[in-house]
Scaffold this active site. Structure first.
Site, mmCIF file in Angstrom:
data_model
loop_
_atom_site.group_PDB
_atom_site.id
_atom_site.type_symbol
_atom_site.label_atom_id
_atom_site.label_comp_id
_atom_site.label_asym_id
_atom_site.label_seq_id
_atom_site.Cartn_x
_atom_site.Cartn_y
_atom_site.Cartn_z
ATOM 1 N N GLY B 199 -37.540 -31.152 -3.640
ATOM 2 C CA GLY B 199 -36.720 -30.515 -4.668
ATOM 3 C C GLY B 199 -35.869 -29.373 -4.160
ATOM 4 O O GLY B 199 -35.270 -28.643 -4.944
ATOM 5 N N ASP B 225 -21.140 -39.271 -2.789
ATOM 6 C CA ASP B 225 -21.379 -40.632 -2.297
ATOM 7 C C ASP B 225 -22.112 -41.392 -3.393
ATOM 8 O O ASP B 225 -22.909 -40.815 -4.134
ATOM 9 C CB ASP B 225 -22.289 -40.591 -1.064
ATOM 10 C CG ASP B 225 -21.546 -40.138 0.177
ATOM 11 O OD1 ASP B 225 -22.212 -39.940 1.212
ATOM 12 O OD2 ASP B 225 -20.323 -39.981 0.127
ATOM 13 N N TYR B 232 -26.756 -35.796 -8.653
ATOM 14 C CA TYR B 232 -25.894 -34.789 -9.267
ATOM 15 C C TYR B 232 -25.827 -34.908 -10.775
ATOM 16 O O TYR B 232 -25.680 -33.922 -11.489
ATOM 17 C CB TYR B 232 -24.493 -34.829 -8.646
ATOM 18 C CG TYR B 232 -24.480 -34.312 -7.236
ATOM 19 C CD1 TYR B 232 -24.347 -35.170 -6.150
ATOM 20 C CD2 TYR B 232 -24.661 -32.964 -6.982
ATOM 21 C CE1 TYR B 232 -24.376 -34.689 -4.849
ATOM 22 C CE2 TYR B 232 -24.690 -32.474 -5.682
ATOM 23 C CZ TYR B 232 -24.545 -33.343 -4.625
ATOM 24 O OH TYR B 232 -24.595 -32.862 -3.351
#
Lengths: 203, 253
Positions: B199, B225, B232
């Protein structure tokens, strides 16, 4: 898992793009040396020169002046162009700060009125990456090639500095404007993403 | 092992600007008394995150990238004034993320910093570790210098022998370029492979975002990518918002 926030690899260091005022770079025909240690003094990259869609001379003859810095740029008038095309009206102080931290910009001025009629700028790290923002043309001057004129020159300026990872965000209806300029959407599945506070998942 | 972001009030002894690990310092400033009880810390953090207000998305991003050269963009949008996130504490430039005691008795601390003091050789070594192609050191240095924020993760290992100095290692980096007013773009997010899976990448990006937001940068973007789009997304990024596409000039692909 490799976490990547960027696209990948830069061109080898031996690649040199000669600065050209009239002709444009067309990398598809570039012969790139694979060895980064080869001599780079002869810029032997061969490429067919693609002329600018409107030359500097032509712009001049039509009563336009080209600028590559913000020295004589009236920020209030620029803001007016932003508003005219539908951008939010922005704090001129913030615009000034943004321009001070802009890597490259190109704008077209109508000589007779001295007002800015086309504009584009790029931010980045000055060596690897650049993003183009705020591409605008005053509505009264649209459709005559000024948008293309600023874009072509902005890209050329970035390339001349060795920055070849040039990106931008395009609304769907103007993808067709950027494509002929050499821009490709989602290359290799790379996606443009924007942070949205509304969307953030709470842990 | 705690994996949460711990917000520490800046201790009075720390200097505000340069980010520097003093290898002679045995320990970093002690954890805030509120967090000294490990059991209480997660509960405090949960409370803390609930207190943070999430402002509605401003209209500005879409409007700023809206095409400025087609004739039918007639509506005028007023940029809403920025309201500060009053309930969130100002992020210190560097702070402890977590610490753990290793089997050999040494203490390892993971520090986040947005101060950008990165040794370019360390960075190149980290890029090598994750398998990125080599870039000239001088250009790396210039890219860092020209970045608005360079966020780093460092591991500091304190040996159980109290007279040995601490060992510091760069284990993660993420940077953002910006015009200092409207837009920021995140590049080069990387975490040492031996520290992945915990994380840390998430924490790194989250704190970079927080730093940007606290500097009132309204539009934070990046290019991901395909393999990390979900990563994200989970951090609050949206791909192709309103169909807006990322485009690249003659990419190599």
């Amino acid at each position: 898992m490799l976490l990547r926030g960027t696209t990948g690899t830069p061109l080898p260091t031996s690649l040199h793009l000669p600065t050209a005022t009239t002709y444009r770079h067309h990398p598809h025909s570039l012969s790139i040396s694979a060895s980064s240690s080869s001599s780079s003094s002869s810029s032997s990259a061969t490429f067919p020169a693609t002329p600018l869609s409107i030359s500097d001379a032509e712009l001049e003859s039509r009563g336009f002046a080209l600028h590559r810095d913000a020295a004589s740029l009236d920020l209030d008038r620029l803001n007016a162009v932003f508003v005219a095309v539908g951008f939010p009206r922005r704090d001129p102080g913030k615009i000034r700060v943004a321009l001070e931290h802009t890597d490259a910009l190109v704008w077209v001025q109508q000589r007779r009125t001295e007002k800015p009629v086309a504009f584009a700028r790029a931010t980045g790290d000055g060596v690897f990456n650049a993003i183009i923002w705020d591409v605008v043309v005053d509505p009264s001057f649209q459709g005559i090639g000024l948008g293309k004129a600023v874009m072509e020159r902005l890209v050329d300026d970035l390339l001349a500095r060795g920055i070849n990872n040039i990106a931008l965000y395009s609304e769907p209806r103007v993808l067709g404007f950027y494509r002929p300029l050499g821009f490709v959407a989602d290359p290799d599945g790379i996606r443009g993403m924007v942070y949205s506070r509304k969307q953030k998942k709470k842990k | 092992m705690l994996a949460h972001n711990l917000l520490l009030p800046s201790p009075s002894s720390s200097s505000p600007s340069p980010f520097a690990f003093d290898p002679h310092r045995r320990r970093l400033p002690r954890l805030h008394p509120l967090f000294s009880d490990a059991a209480a810390a997660p509960a405090r953090l949960a409370g803390a995150s609930r207190r943070i207000k999430f402002l509605p998305l401003k209209s500005s991003f879409w409007e700023t990238i809206r095409s400025g050269f087609l004739k039918d963009s007639a509506t005028q949008i007023v940029d809403p004034p920025t309201s500060p996130e009053e309930e969130e504490e100002i992020l210190p430039q560097e702070f402890l993320l977590f610490e753990k005691t290793l089997p050999d008795g040494s203490l390892e601390q993971i520090m986040f910093s947005s101060g950008g003091d990165v040794d370019v050789y360390d960075l190149q070594a980290l890029c090598d570790k994750v398998g990125w192609p080599r870039r000239p050191l001088s250009k790396l240095a210039a890219a860092l210098k020209n970045s608005y924020i360079v966020a780093t993760l460092h591991s500091i290992r304190h040996s159980p022998e109290s007279d040995e100095s601490a060992q510091t290692k760069l284990i993660g980096m993420a940077r953002a370029t910006s015009d200092h007013a409207f837009n920021a773009t995140i590049w080069d997010v990387l975490v040492d492979p031996s520290y992945q899976g915990q994380g840390l990448g998430k924490t790194l990006v989250e704190n970079l975002i927080r730093t940007l937001l606290q500097r009132d940068i309204g539009n934070i973007s990046l290019f991901a990518d395909s393999k990390v789009v979900d990563f994200y997304r989970n951090l609050g990024f949206e791909a192709d918002p309103e169909g807006i596409k990322g485009m690249f000039w003659y990419p190599k692909y």
